[in-house]
Design a protein around this motif. Structure first.
Motif, short mmCIF file in Angstrom:
data_model
loop_
_atom_site.label_atom_id
_atom_site.label_comp_id
_atom_site.label_asym_id
_atom_site.label_seq_id
_atom_site.Cartn_x
_atom_site.Cartn_y
_atom_site.Cartn_z
N THR A 6 -7.23 -6.34 -5.88
CA THR A 6 -6.76 -7.65 -5.41
C THR A 6 -6.16 -7.56 -4.02
O THR A 6 -5.63 -8.53 -3.52
CB THR A 6 -5.70 -8.21 -6.38
OG1 THR A 6 -4.63 -7.27 -6.47
CG2 THR A 6 -6.29 -8.47 -7.75
N THR A 7 -6.27 -6.42 -3.37
CA THR A 7 -5.60 -6.22 -2.09
C THR A 7 -6.39 -6.75 -0.91
O THR A 7 -5.82 -7.03 0.13
CB THR A 7 -5.33 -4.72 -1.86
OG1 THR A 7 -6.58 -4.02 -1.89
CG2 THR A 7 -4.41 -4.17 -2.92
N THR A 8 -7.68 -6.92 -1.04
CA THR A 8 -8.49 -7.26 0.13
C THR A 8 -8.52 -8.74 0.44
O THR A 8 -8.70 -9.12 1.58
CB THR A 8 -9.94 -6.79 -0.07
OG1 THR A 8 -10.50 -7.50 -1.17
CG2 THR A 8 -10.01 -5.30 -0.30
N GLY A 9 -8.38 -9.60 -0.55
CA GLY A 9 -8.50 -11.02 -0.31
C GLY A 9 -9.94 -11.46 -0.07
O GLY A 9 -10.20 -12.62 0.20
N HIS A 10 -10.88 -10.56 -0.15
CA HIS A 10 -12.29 -10.88 0.05
C HIS A 10 -12.86 -11.39 -1.26
O HIS A 10 -12.50 -10.91 -2.33
CB HIS A 10 -13.05 -9.62 0.50
CG HIS A 10 -14.42 -9.91 0.99
ND1 HIS A 10 -15.48 -10.11 0.15
CD2 HIS A 10 -14.90 -10.04 2.25
CE1 HIS A 10 -16.56 -10.35 0.86
NE2 HIS A 10 -16.23 -10.31 2.14
N PRO A 11 -13.77 -12.39 -1.21
CA PRO A 11 -14.31 -12.91 -2.46
C PRO A 11 -15.15 -11.90 -3.25
O PRO A 11 -15.34 -12.06 -4.44
CB PRO A 11 -15.17 -14.10 -2.03
CG PRO A 11 -15.38 -13.94 -0.57
CD PRO A 11 -14.26 -13.11 -0.05
N LEU A 12 -15.65 -10.87 -2.59
CA LEU A 12 -16.47 -9.87 -3.26
C LEU A 12 -15.57 -8.72 -3.73
O LEU A 12 -15.42 -7.71 -3.06
CB LEU A 12 -17.56 -9.35 -2.33
CG LEU A 12 -18.64 -8.49 -2.96
CD1 LEU A 12 -19.40 -9.28 -4.01
CD2 LEU A 12 -19.60 -8.00 -1.90
N THR A 13 -14.93 -8.92 -4.87
CA THR A 13 -14.01 -7.92 -5.41
C THR A 13 -14.28 -7.73 -6.89
O THR A 13 -15.00 -8.50 -7.52
CB THR A 13 -12.54 -8.34 -5.23
OG1 THR A 13 -12.32 -9.57 -5.92
CG2 THR A 13 -12.16 -8.48 -3.78
N GLY A 14 -13.70 -6.68 -7.41
CA GLY A 14 -13.84 -6.39 -8.84
C GLY A 14 -12.89 -5.28 -9.20
O GLY A 14 -12.00 -4.92 -8.44
N ASP A 15 -13.09 -4.72 -10.36
CA ASP A 15 -12.27 -3.61 -10.81
C ASP A 15 -12.68 -2.33 -10.09
O ASP A 15 -13.82 -2.20 -9.63
CB ASP A 15 -12.42 -3.40 -12.31
CG ASP A 15 -11.79 -4.51 -13.13
OD1 ASP A 15 -10.95 -5.24 -12.57
OD2 ASP A 15 -12.12 -4.64 -14.31
N THR A 16 -11.75 -1.41 -9.98
CA THR A 16 -12.07 -0.09 -9.44
C THR A 16 -11.81 0.95 -10.51
O THR A 16 -10.95 0.77 -11.38
CB THR A 16 -11.22 0.24 -8.19
OG1 THR A 16 -9.85 0.18 -8.53
CG2 THR A 16 -11.53 -0.71 -7.06
N THR A 17 -12.56 2.01 -10.45
CA THR A 17 -12.40 3.12 -11.37
C THR A 17 -12.80 4.39 -10.64
O THR A 17 -13.22 4.34 -9.49
CB THR A 17 -13.23 2.89 -12.66
OG1 THR A 17 -12.87 3.87 -13.63
CG2 THR A 17 -14.71 2.93 -12.39
N THR A 18 -12.69 5.52 -11.29
CA THR A 18 -13.09 6.79 -10.69
C THR A 18 -14.22 7.38 -11.52
O THR A 18 -14.13 7.47 -12.74
CB THR A 18 -11.91 7.77 -10.64
OG1 THR A 18 -10.84 7.16 -9.92
CG2 THR A 18 -12.29 9.07 -9.96
N VAL A 19 -15.30 7.75 -10.83
CA VAL A 19 -16.45 8.40 -11.46
C VAL A 19 -16.74 9.67 -10.68
O VAL A 19 -16.98 9.62 -9.47
CB VAL A 19 -17.69 7.47 -11.47
CG1 VAL A 19 -18.89 8.19 -12.05
CG2 VAL A 19 -17.41 6.19 -12.22
#
Length: 123
Positions: A6-19
């Motif tokens: 939620t830090t970017t303010g850009h409409p293209l966002t989602g959850d982050t994870t580590t793979v």
């Protein structure tokens, strides 16, 4: 562990994870066939798609194989996200190393090798 981006303010966002030790962004897909599905992009790929003007990603499935697409801003021309991520030149096919067309990490995308031209015949 999954965190919401939620830090970017850009409409293209989602959850982050580590793979495999890499930060991966899970971007929700829209469109009739995209409901409940996510595209997986690394940070570099996400930035390239954002710079190309993507505001949301769609799952297009009207072809032989489904693919992730978006409308470029301001032209509203469609673009395939995988081609943008690896800057694929026209006429070259993008290959998904793990066959998952929703996995748009740069490590999963490559260009199909060109067919070798036949050797010229000697006179």
């Amino acid at each position: 562990m999954t965190n919401t981006d939620t830090t970017t303010g850009h409409p293209l966002t989602g959850d982050t994870t580590t793979v495999d030790g890499q930060t991966v962004h899970l971007i929700p897909l829209t469109g009739r066939d995209g409901v409940g599905k996510f595209a997986m992009l690394d940070t570099e790929g996400l930035e390239l798609v954002r710079r190309a003007g993507a505001r949301c990603l769609y799952l297009a499935s009207g072809h032989k194989y489904p693919y992730v697409t978006f409308l470029q801003v301001p032209t509203k021309e469609p673009a395939m996200a995988s081609r943008v991520v690896i800057d694929a030149p026209a006429g070259r096919r993008v290959i998904y190393a793990n066959s998952d067309r929703l996995d748009l990490r740069t490590s999963n995308l490559m260009l199909q090798p060109r067919k070798q031209e036949p050797a010229p015949k000697l006179a």
